[in-house]
Write an enzyme that holds these catalytic residues in place. Structure first.
Site, PDB file in Angstrom:
ATOM      1  N   SER A 194       4.084   9.297   2.701  1.00 27.08           N
ATOM      2  CA  SER A 194       3.719   9.440   4.114  1.00 27.08           C
ATOM      3  C   SER A 194       2.701  10.574   4.262  1.00 27.08           C
ATOM      4  O   SER A 194       1.617  10.506   3.707  1.00 27.08           O
ATOM      5  CB  SER A 194       4.981   9.681   4.948  1.00 27.08           C
ATOM      6  N   THR A 195       3.062  11.645   4.974  1.00 21.58           N
ATOM      7  CA  THR A 195       2.116  12.750   5.208  1.00 21.58           C
ATOM      8  C   THR A 195       1.623  13.322   3.883  1.00 21.58           C
ATOM      9  O   THR A 195       2.414  13.699   3.034  1.00 21.58           O
ATOM     10  CB  THR A 195       2.794  13.869   6.017  1.00 21.58           C
ATOM     11  N   HIS A 221       2.783   5.314   5.107  1.00 23.29           N
ATOM     12  CA  HIS A 221       2.906   5.268   6.573  1.00 23.29           C
ATOM     13  C   HIS A 221       1.532   5.455   7.207  1.00 23.29           C
ATOM     14  O   HIS A 221       0.942   6.532   7.121  1.00 23.29           O
ATOM     15  CB  HIS A 221       3.839   6.374   7.072  1.00 23.29           C
ATOM     16  N   MET A 315       7.026  13.349   5.570  1.00 24.90           N
ATOM     17  CA  MET A 315       8.065  13.830   6.482  1.00 24.90           C
ATOM     18  C   MET A 315       9.227  12.850   6.490  1.00 24.90           C
ATOM     19  O   MET A 315       9.042  11.662   6.257  1.00 24.90           O
ATOM     20  CB  MET A 315       7.517  13.945   7.907  1.00 24.90           C
ATOM     21  N   ASP A 318      12.500   8.495   4.662  1.00 28.34           N
ATOM     22  CA  ASP A 318      12.265   7.092   4.322  1.00 28.34           C
ATOM     23  C   ASP A 318      12.244   6.918   2.804  1.00 28.34           C
ATOM     24  O   ASP A 318      11.565   7.668   2.097  1.00 28.34           O
ATOM     25  CB  ASP A 318      10.939   6.618   4.937  1.00 28.34           C
TER      26      ASP A 318
END
Length: 375
Positions: A194-195, A221, A315, A318
């Site tokens: 993600s991030t 993401h 973050m 997940d």
């Protein structure tokens, strides 16, 4: 004036309306306070030096000095975590990816162009990203030059039974066999991030050789429209083929399939082939579609392939529930990115806490770790 332990935010946008709208998002926020605004890139550089904010939101498209050029100068002269605001056009998607390459922590897509009257739609996302970005170490953002390196083919294998051990013993391939890992069985590589993910993916995917004997599924993401630009960029830089996954794709070794923004990526077996299914009817999981958990859970049902599951910077948590599902069904080797190299140590931390991770690896060694488990 009393001392505040809130993170200081500078809002940069050429539209006075947008500056006000974004600033209003943080009224009453217990973690972040807006300490100033800037109307373009030049103004932002001056304000960063005088106000010393902990985090910056910055529009990509601005006159005089645009967001990308300003970002390059900021990361060179006065490094600070930056969240970019980008339009959802193709150019906007490419600019967002460039921004992360230049050192931005993340980006948020404006719902409807440069001046988005409906910006409230992304309020929760922007606030959450700003709150997290304020605590990102800028030294992790400054490494931007990734150069592919060849993977050593027949070296000893690092294997770890204690899931929380980062420095694993060097052992030979017989140890893997004893631990139930058949290197000659069909393999699939699953990556969730993600991030900070686009930079981490660039670090990993560009180091995989074109003759890798496994297909690769990737969940990053990102909103719809941005994953195509990410796939194209990685494809240009990598030896493996990288594409945005399409419904009905038949998996091939040496190809990486990136889940499209807004759709879950699932896998089904059709005769002797494995086929991608894209699902935009199942709701987002923990706010994400695509979701790493959904991908992991889907692949866990395919029992005639061994899996190498990789969870990188991001973050939230997940991937950790899906990892549990994977581990209950067949042979799985799990790799988590180390806290040392994560932009945000959320998803890998949650995975490690399941006690199911086999290796914790710096991002620049993840490609090598993957290859050790493949034929």
């Amino acid at each position: 004036m009393g001392f505040s332990n809130k993170s200081k935010l500078l809002v940069v946008d050429d539209s006075a309306f947008m500056r006000k709208l974004i600033s209003d998002f943080f009224v009453g926020n217990t973690k972040v306070e807006v300490v100033g605004t800037a109307r373009n890139g030049k103004d932002a550089i001056k304000k960063i030096q005088s106000l010393m904010p902990d985090v910056v939101t910055m529009d990509v498209e601005m006159p005089e000095l645009n967001g990308l050029d300003a970002l390059k100068e900021i990361m060179r002269e006065s490094p600070v975590p930056v969240i970019m605001l980008s339009s959802t056009t193709l150019q906007g998607a490419e600019n967002a990816l460039k921004a992360m390459e230049y050192g931005a922590v993340d980006f948020v897509a404006k719902p409807s162009g440069t001046i988005s009257l409906d910006l409230h739609k992304i309020k929760a996302e922007l606030v959450q990203k700003v709150e997290h970005a304020a605590h990102v170490s800028v030294t992790k953002l400054q490494k931007t030059n990734f150069t592919p390196a060849p993977i050593p083919k027949n070296q000893d294998i690092r294997f770890v039974n204690n899931p929380i051990t980062q420095v694993a013993p060097i052992v030979n391939k017989d140890v893997l066999k004893k631990n139930g890992w058949n290197q000659l069985a069909k393999k699939i590589v699953l990556i969730g991030t993600s991030t900070g993910g686009p930079r981490a993916l660039q670090e990993v995917i560009t180091k995989l050789p074109s003759n890798i004997k496994a297909p690769i599924l990737i969940v990053q993401h990102m909103p719809a429209g941005f994953t195509k630009s990410l796939s194209d960029r990685l494809n240009q830089l990598s030896q493996v083929k990288v594409k945005e996954a399409e419904d009905g794709d038949l998996l091939q070794n040496g190809v990486a399939y990136v889940a499209p923004g807004g759709k879950h990526l699932k896998l089904v077996k059709r005769a002797s082939s494995y086929q991608v299914v894209l699902d935009q009817t199942e709701p987002p999981r923990s706010g994400h579609r695509p979701s790493v958990d959904v991908m992991f859970e889907s692949v866990s049902k395919i029992t005639d392939m061994d899996k190498v599951a990789v969870i990188m910077t991001g973050m939230g948590s997940d991937g950790s529930k899906g990892l549990m599902q994977l581990k209950q069904n067949g042979n799985v080797m799990a790799i988590a990115e180390s806290e040392k190299t994560c932009i945000v140590y959320g998803m890998p931390k949650a995975a490690v806490e399941t006690q199911l991770v086999n290796e914790i690896v710096d991002v620049d060694n993840i490609a090598e770790a993957i290859m050790k488990y493949l034929p």
